[in-house]
Design an enzyme around this catalytic site. Structure first.
Site, PDB file in Angstrom:
ATOM      1  N   LYS A 125       0.826  -1.207   0.000  1.00 33.39           N
ATOM      2  CA  LYS A 125       0.000   0.000   0.000  1.00 33.39           C
ATOM      3  C   LYS A 125       0.863   1.262   0.000  1.00 33.39           C
ATOM      4  CE  LYS A 125      -1.964  -1.577   3.703  1.00 33.39           C
ATOM      5  NZ  LYS A 125      -2.832  -1.867   4.869  1.00 33.39           N
ATOM      6  N   THR A 172      -8.754   9.220   8.699  1.00 31.48           N
ATOM      7  CA  THR A 172      -8.373   7.986   7.999  1.00 31.48           C
ATOM      8  C   THR A 172      -8.224   6.805   8.953  1.00 31.48           C
ATOM      9  OG1 THR A 172      -6.029   8.599   8.184  1.00 31.48           O
ATOM     10  CG2 THR A 172      -7.191   9.265   6.174  1.00 31.48           C
ATOM     11  N   GLY A 188      -8.562   3.482  10.512  1.00 29.70           N
ATOM     12  CA  GLY A 188      -9.114   2.208  10.084  1.00 29.70           C
ATOM     13  C   GLY A 188      -9.041   1.919   8.600  1.00 29.70           C
ATOM     14  N   THR A 189      -8.248   2.696   7.842  1.00 28.94           N
ATOM     15  CA  THR A 189      -8.202   2.469   6.392  1.00 28.94           C
ATOM     16  C   THR A 189      -7.635   1.089   6.052  1.00 28.94           C
ATOM     17  OG1 THR A 189      -6.106   3.692   6.338  1.00 28.94           O
ATOM     18  CG2 THR A 189      -8.087   4.882   5.689  1.00 28.94           C
ATOM     19  N   GLY A 190      -6.597   0.654   6.770  1.00 28.59           N
ATOM     20  CA  GLY A 190      -6.006  -0.653   6.488  1.00 28.59           C
ATOM     21  C   GLY A 190      -6.971  -1.791   6.772  1.00 28.59           C
ATOM     22  N   CYS A 191      -7.659  -1.710   7.910  1.00 35.42           N
ATOM     23  CA  CYS A 191      -8.666  -2.720   8.257  1.00 35.42           C
ATOM     24  C   CYS A 191      -9.752  -2.767   7.196  1.00 35.42           C
ATOM     25  CB  CYS A 191      -9.316  -2.385   9.602  1.00 35.42           C
ATOM     26  SG  CYS A 191      -8.189  -2.171  10.974  1.00 35.42           S
TER      27      CYS A 191
END
Length: 270
Positions: A174, A205, A207-210
């Site tokens: 990412k 932003t 929690g974007t990865g989750c």
């Protein structure tokens, strides 16, 4: 029959990341969501104040109860900070021959702070990564896994290739951290593809990865191929950010339900 997805991760009491974000994302992406909770956290948009891990025995019982009743079409694994918990997850995934496993290797915070111990990282590498269909590291995590300092798009390709060849799975490296912001690199089967995202000026932003990994798992559960699943997940997270939800004093959550509009979501009229 609705397709199903399981998230194995920690709880975020503020609802923006972890289990709560995963369930919202899965529901918004049209699959039935289930959860096995690895830890409880006391947190909000400004930070984490307490963590209480599940015991390995209890986590194993959570997974047994799910796999023996509603078998998931995909599994997303988020932050697991304890070596014994990682081992029980790997044991159960192998026992039940789980499929479409998406691992978000949460190891390094955006600030650069290490989130799990060295022995837990080694256990992740040995036990969980080889089971994954796809890993979704951010740039600091890809650096941690490869020892490569990532300063360019070419470095992202080199790191993703090394991770893919080491663990025999696809890798979504990412972008961000001042490099290829919003652009992600998918490396799979000895080739790569860039997925360009929309740069959205939204500081919220959390929690974007989750959310991204859960959206990928949801689409894999529905039968989409890996490339299509990543593209659909990227589009979804762009919409969630563009909705410009603004809650909390820190980096707030996204609007996971931005595309859900029906009679039950209508606001009360004054």
């Amino acid at each position: 029959m609705r397709k199903t997805a399981l998230t194995i991760a920690g709880s975020d009491s503020s609802g923006g990341a972890g289990i709560q974000a995963d369930i919202k994302t899965m529901m918004a992406n049209g699959v039935y969501a289930m959860s096995a909770i690895t830890a409880l956290t006391a947190q909000n948009t400004t930070g984490v104040t307490a963590i209480l891990n599940a015991t390995p025995e209890f986590l194993g019982q959570e997974l047994d109860s799910l796999f023996t009743d509603i078998f998931p079409d995909a599994v997303k694994i988020g932050m697991v900070s304890d070596r014994e918990l990682i081992c029980i997850i790997a044991e159960k995934l192998k026992q039940y021959q789980a499929k479409n496993i998406v691992v978000d290797p949460v190891m390094v915070a955006t600030s650069g702070a290490r989130l799990i111990s060295e022995d837990a990282i080694e256990t992740l590498k040995q036990e969980l990564f080889p089971l994954a269909a796809i890993l979704t590291p951010n740039i600091p995590e890809a650096e941690e896994l490869t020892g490569i300092k990532i300063n360019s798009a070419e470095d992202m390709i080199s790191a993703a290739r090394q991770i893919s060849e080491t663990y025999h799975c696809a890798v979504l490296c990412k972008g961000g951290h001042q490099l290829n912001d919003a652009n992600d690199l998918l490396y799979a089967n000895d080739s790569y593809q860039w997925f360009e995202g929309k740069r959205i000026d939204n500081p919220n932003t959390h929690g974007t990865g989750c959310t991204l990994s859960s959206a990928i798992a949801s689409n894999l559960a529905k039968g989409y191929d890996l490339n299509t699943s990543v593209k659909r997940a990227k589009d979804y997270i762009s919409g969630a950010l563009a909705a410009m939800l603004d809650l909390g004093a820190g980096s707030g959550p996204m609007d996971h339900g931005f595309a859900i509009h029906n009679v039950y979501t209508e606001e009360k009229e004054d």
